[in-house]
Write an enzyme that holds these catalytic residues in place. Structure first.
Site, short mmCIF file in Angstrom:
data_model
loop_
_atom_site.label_atom_id
_atom_site.label_comp_id
_atom_site.label_asym_id
_atom_site.label_seq_id
_atom_site.Cartn_x
_atom_site.Cartn_y
_atom_site.Cartn_z
N ARG A 98 12.33 -4.61 -17.22
CA ARG A 98 11.04 -4.05 -16.38
C ARG A 98 11.18 -3.94 -14.94
O ARG A 98 10.76 -3.04 -14.51
CB ARG A 98 9.91 -5.22 -16.74
CG ARG A 98 8.57 -4.86 -16.05
CD ARG A 98 8.00 -3.58 -16.18
NE ARG A 98 7.97 -3.06 -17.49
CZ ARG A 98 7.93 -1.72 -17.84
NH1 ARG A 98 8.03 -0.79 -16.86
NH2 ARG A 98 8.12 -1.43 -19.02
N LYS A 133 3.60 5.59 6.23
CA LYS A 133 2.62 4.82 5.31
C LYS A 133 3.36 4.61 4.05
O LYS A 133 3.19 5.26 2.88
CB LYS A 133 1.42 5.97 5.14
CG LYS A 133 0.63 6.15 6.30
CD LYS A 133 -0.58 7.02 5.94
CE LYS A 133 -1.38 7.67 6.97
NZ LYS A 133 -2.19 8.67 6.81
N LYS A 165 -1.02 8.31 19.83
CA LYS A 165 -2.18 8.73 18.99
C LYS A 165 -3.50 8.19 19.30
O LYS A 165 -3.42 7.31 20.60
CB LYS A 165 -1.97 7.88 17.30
CG LYS A 165 -0.80 8.26 16.71
CD LYS A 165 -0.24 7.37 15.57
CE LYS A 165 -1.20 7.87 14.34
NZ LYS A 165 -0.89 8.80 13.62
N GLU A 201 -0.24 13.10 19.45
CA GLU A 201 -1.03 13.72 18.33
C GLU A 201 -2.32 14.09 19.00
O GLU A 201 -2.75 13.33 19.99
CB GLU A 201 -1.38 12.50 17.67
CG GLU A 201 -2.08 12.83 16.11
CD GLU A 201 -2.72 11.89 15.24
OE1 GLU A 201 -1.85 11.60 14.30
OE2 GLU A 201 -3.59 11.12 15.60
N ASP A 222 -3.59 16.96 14.57
CA ASP A 222 -4.08 15.98 13.58
C ASP A 222 -5.50 16.65 13.01
O ASP A 222 -6.53 16.83 13.92
CB ASP A 222 -4.41 14.84 14.22
CG ASP A 222 -5.00 13.81 13.06
OD1 ASP A 222 -4.52 13.97 12.07
OD2 ASP A 222 -5.92 12.78 13.49
#
Length: 290
Positions: A98, A133, A165, A201, A222
């Site tokens: 598994r 991410k 960002k 960004e 973005d």
């Protein structure tokens, strides 16, 4: 193919998570001396990734186990095709089954999704990239899977490049906007070694204009719509070279990626490659024994 050796502590932890105090079913039903042969089978079409971890996991429980590979990472997988054959002590194969499937199915799912994005823009001069991410603890594995699918990796860690960002601007200056973006770039230039990569960004035309000639490496567009992306490409390409790379980012899907690529951007980053890829179906089937 990836070397599983650096990941052995991770694999051992994953195996311990599943085994607990032991595989009570196999210990009750299967003699400790019994051996088995099992085939790893594809149950869906896709791209294979993570195969070296099958042998690494079973050999934690049976150092003498062997795995014969019929395919390699990055190969196309078809429903019903034998991927690899495992031979070893039956309890070891059952106990690691598994965990091995969980790892390979997850990584193959990422590779498969990445390959679909790459195929959607294969005739266009654009690169498909992942993002940060990723699943905590799985980053190197998931980024490897992205490469197996034909896409490329963005930054691996925060120290690979400076990437400004919106939240950096809010934390540093209390506001966003062209002046904040430009000031951030100036501060980075003063603080970082010469030549250190700087990505910025931007969220609108004014922020783009503020950094277009600042000598940054990548401008990330973005959430721009198609018209805005095309306008940004024309604006930057009209400036004096060298031009920063233009990267589209934010909510990109298989349905939208081709139209985005057709705007002329250099790169498209897709968080979904790692955070939303469905696992690819594979199974381990033990052969009938006399």
């Amino acid at each position: 193919m990836i070397d599983p050796t650096p990941f052995l502590p991770f694999l051992a932890t994953a195996l311990d998570e599943d085994l607990g105090r032991g595989d009570r079913t196999s210990e009750a039903l299967v003699a400790s001396t019994r051996t088995t042969t099992a085939d790893l089978l594809g149950r869906a079409d896709g791209v294979l990734c993570g195969l070296p971890f099958l042998e690494a996991l079973v050999r934690i429980l049976d150092p003498e186990a062997t795995v014969a590979h019929a395919l390699a990472d990055g190969d196309r997988l078809r429903d019903g095709v034998v991927v690899a054959t495992v031979r070893g002590r039956a309890r070891a194969v059952l106990g690691s089954e598994r965990t091995a499937l969980n790892v390979i199915r997850r990584l193959s799912g990422i590779a498969t999704l990445a390959s679909k994005f790459v195929a959607a823009v294969a005739d266009l001069p654009v690169k498909i990239l992942d993002t940060r991410k990723t699943t905590p603890g799985w980053r190197e594995l998931e980024k490897y899977a992205v490469r197996c699918g034909g896409a490329e990796n963005h930054r691996r860690r925060l120290d690979d490049a400076a990437l400004v960002k919106e939240n950096h601007l809010l934390a540093a200056f209390g506001h966003t906007g062209p002046a904040a973006v430009a000031e951030a770039v100036h501060r980075l230039r003063a603080a970082l070694p010469e030549g250190f990569p700087i990505y910025v960004e931007v969220e609108n035309d004014d922020e783009l204009a503020a950094v277009a000639e600042e000598g940054v490496d990548v401008i990330m567009l973005d959430g721009f719509d198609l018209e805005g992306l095309g306008r940004a490409v024309r604006y930057v390409r009209a400036r004096q070279a060298p031009h920063p790379l233009l990267e589209a980012t934010g909510g990109i899907t298989l349905e939208t990626v081709r139209a985005i690529a057709q705007t002329g951007v250099d790169r498209i980053s897709v968080g979904a490659l790692t955070h939303s890829a469905p696992a690819l179906d594979l199974s381990l089937r033990h052969r009938t024994q006399a």
